[in-house]
Design a protein around this motif. Sequence first.
Motif, PDB file in Angstrom:
ATOM      1  N   LYS A 297       2.233   1.611  -3.285  1.00 32.31           N
ATOM      2  CA  LYS A 297       1.096   2.157  -4.406  1.00 32.31           C
ATOM      3  C   LYS A 297       0.994   3.480  -3.842  1.00 32.31           C
ATOM      4  O   LYS A 297       0.899   4.470  -4.962  1.00 32.31           O
ATOM      5  CB  LYS A 297       0.013   1.527  -3.950  1.00 32.31           C
ATOM      6  CG  LYS A 297      -1.447   1.634  -4.692  1.00 32.31           C
ATOM      7  CD  LYS A 297      -2.686   1.004  -4.512  1.00 32.31           C
ATOM      8  CE  LYS A 297      -3.617   1.483  -5.208  1.00 32.31           C
ATOM      9  NZ  LYS A 297      -4.928   0.848  -4.602  1.00 32.31           N
ATOM     10  N   ALA A 298       1.176   4.183  -2.898  1.00 34.99           N
ATOM     11  CA  ALA A 298       0.970   5.604  -2.709  1.00 34.99           C
ATOM     12  C   ALA A 298       2.068   6.317  -3.164  1.00 34.99           C
ATOM     13  O   ALA A 298       2.028   7.492  -3.609  1.00 34.99           O
ATOM     14  CB  ALA A 298       0.742   5.878  -1.251  1.00 34.99           C
TER      15      ALA A 298
ATOM     16  N   ASP B  76      -5.019   7.301   1.102  1.00 38.46           N
ATOM     17  CA  ASP B  76      -3.999   6.293   1.029  1.00 38.46           C
ATOM     18  C   ASP B  76      -3.476   6.247   2.360  1.00 38.46           C
ATOM     19  O   ASP B  76      -3.727   6.853   3.312  1.00 38.46           O
ATOM     20  CB  ASP B  76      -2.948   6.678   0.182  1.00 38.46           C
ATOM     21  CG  ASP B  76      -2.178   8.018   0.237  1.00 38.46           C
ATOM     22  OD1 ASP B  76      -1.995   8.322   1.484  1.00 38.46           O
ATOM     23  OD2 ASP B  76      -1.402   8.458  -0.857  1.00 38.46           O
TER      24      ASP B  76
ATOM     25  N   HIS C 255       3.961   5.737  -5.607  1.00 44.02           N
ATOM     26  CA  HIS C 255       4.089   5.475  -7.059  1.00 44.02           C
ATOM     27  C   HIS C 255       2.681   5.510  -7.864  1.00 44.02           C
ATOM     28  O   HIS C 255       2.619   4.769  -8.705  1.00 44.02           O
ATOM     29  CB  HIS C 255       4.634   4.108  -7.469  1.00 44.02           C
ATOM     30  CG  HIS C 255       6.225   4.075  -7.057  1.00 44.02           C
ATOM     31  ND1 HIS C 255       7.015   4.051  -8.058  1.00 44.02           N
ATOM     32  CD2 HIS C 255       6.940   4.002  -5.951  1.00 44.02           C
ATOM     33  CE1 HIS C 255       8.225   3.882  -7.510  1.00 44.02           C
ATOM     34  NE2 HIS C 255       8.201   3.948  -6.183  1.00 44.02           N
ATOM     35  N   ASN C 256       2.004   6.474  -7.523  1.00 36.64           N
ATOM     36  CA  ASN C 256       0.713   6.932  -8.235  1.00 36.64           C
ATOM     37  C   ASN C 256      -0.033   5.958  -8.554  1.00 36.64           C
ATOM     38  O   ASN C 256      -0.569   5.598  -9.767  1.00 36.64           O
ATOM     39  CB  ASN C 256       1.000   7.857  -9.326  1.00 36.64           C
ATOM     40  CG  ASN C 256       1.822   9.067  -9.298  1.00 36.64           C
ATOM     41  OD1 ASN C 256       1.650   9.789  -8.222  1.00 36.64           O
ATOM     42  ND2 ASN C 256       2.747   9.333  -9.872  1.00 36.64           N
ATOM     43  N   GLY C 257      -0.418   4.886  -7.645  1.00 36.52           N
ATOM     44  CA  GLY C 257      -1.286   3.786  -7.871  1.00 36.52           C
ATOM     45  C   GLY C 257      -0.871   2.712  -8.421  1.00 36.52           C
ATOM     46  O   GLY C 257      -1.536   1.607  -8.488  1.00 36.52           O
ATOM     47  N   GLU C 258       0.507   2.492  -8.776  1.00 31.34           N
ATOM     48  CA  GLU C 258       1.014   1.300  -9.202  1.00 31.34           C
ATOM     49  C   GLU C 258       1.157   0.351  -8.139  1.00 31.34           C
ATOM     50  O   GLU C 258       1.463   0.552  -7.060  1.00 31.34           O
ATOM     51  CB  GLU C 258       2.440   1.712  -9.711  1.00 31.34           C
ATOM     52  CG  GLU C 258       3.279   0.467 -10.610  1.00 31.34           C
ATOM     53  CD  GLU C 258       4.524   0.615 -10.832  1.00 31.34           C
ATOM     54  OE1 GLU C 258       5.364  -0.359 -10.871  1.00 31.34           O
ATOM     55  OE2 GLU C 258       4.875   1.770 -10.928  1.00 31.34           O
ATOM     56  N   LYS C 259       0.417  -0.874  -8.549  1.00 34.58           N
ATOM     57  CA  LYS C 259       0.468  -1.888  -7.483  1.00 34.58           C
ATOM     58  C   LYS C 259       1.688  -2.964  -7.778  1.00 34.58           C
ATOM     59  O   LYS C 259       2.137  -3.213  -8.838  1.00 34.58           O
ATOM     60  CB  LYS C 259      -0.945  -2.711  -7.841  1.00 34.58           C
ATOM     61  CG  LYS C 259      -2.068  -1.933  -7.450  1.00 34.58           C
ATOM     62  CD  LYS C 259      -3.398  -2.649  -7.598  1.00 34.58           C
ATOM     63  CE  LYS C 259      -4.767  -1.895  -7.473  1.00 34.58           C
ATOM     64  NZ  LYS C 259      -5.893  -2.477  -7.593  1.00 34.58           N
TER      65      LYS C 259
ATOM     66  N   GLN D 134       0.717  -0.985  -0.169  1.00 38.75           N
ATOM     67  CA  GLN D 134       0.071  -0.050   0.047  1.00 38.75           C
ATOM     68  C   GLN D 134       0.855   1.226  -0.161  1.00 38.75           C
ATOM     69  O   GLN D 134       0.702   2.374  -0.630  1.00 38.75           O
ATOM     70  CB  GLN D 134      -0.712   0.142   1.370  1.00 38.75           C
ATOM     71  CG  GLN D 134      -1.970  -1.006   1.275  1.00 38.75           C
ATOM     72  CD  GLN D 134      -2.999  -1.089   2.240  1.00 38.75           C
ATOM     73  OE1 GLN D 134      -3.295   0.010   2.826  1.00 38.75           O
ATOM     74  NE2 GLN D 134      -3.357  -2.120   2.703  1.00 38.75           N
TER      75      GLN D 134
ATOM     76  N   LYS E 185      -2.397  11.306  -0.247  1.00 37.82           N
ATOM     77  CA  LYS E 185      -3.794  11.433  -1.198  1.00 37.82           C
ATOM     78  C   LYS E 185      -4.711  11.118  -0.150  1.00 37.82           C
ATOM     79  O   LYS E 185      -4.522   9.821   0.410  1.00 37.82           O
ATOM     80  CB  LYS E 185      -3.361  11.018  -2.622  1.00 37.82           C
ATOM     81  CG  LYS E 185      -2.639  11.525  -3.318  1.00 37.82           C
ATOM     82  CD  LYS E 185      -2.494  10.996  -4.758  1.00 37.82           C
ATOM     83  CE  LYS E 185      -1.426  11.664  -5.460  1.00 37.82           C
ATOM     84  NZ  LYS E 185      -1.184  10.805  -6.834  1.00 37.82           N
TER      85      LYS E 185
END
Length: 177
Positions: A30-31, A161, A33-37, A27, A158
């Motif tokens: 992801k926060a 997140d 890296h702009n939503g990259e999972k 998580q 954001k």
Amino acid sequence: MEQDISKYTAKDTVFRNLFSHKKYIAQLYKALHNGEKVSAKDIKIITLEEIVMASLYNDVGFMIKGKIIILVECQSTWTENIIIRLLMYLAETYYRYYRQTEQSLYSSKKVDFPKPELYVIYVGKEKIKKEYISLSDSFLNGEECDLNIKVKVITDGKEGDIISQYVRFAKIFNEQV
């Protein structure tokens, strides 16, 4: 005095504990890296732990797919000395990485070099307006030097997140103590 100690260590303990779990590191990634999972299998935890007589330990360190080394520090008191500490943590992390992967820095074969990313999440009261801090700007008045590192400063994530959730926890904790 006990109350001040608990105030200082509780947020750090929660931060370090939270991000000792791959589920929450995913998580965090992801926060950052702009939503990259990423999945848990893509993550290797490489946090420097304070073990008997060890002098270097950091808040959170992890590697993604063997390609990116990410170090994240959380600070409730602002200091640009974090840049130097992160430099030391990064050097120790690379040292351990090359030992563990048995890559020789003395060989003519080029070694792998995972890309470093350095972050500080600041949850204190001082208003920090810089998005990045660097060794050159903070300690050498912007003068170029043979070594420079850049650290991304995060004061809030954001909405929703894991970073914004932790920042909100830290602020509420500060108010309640």
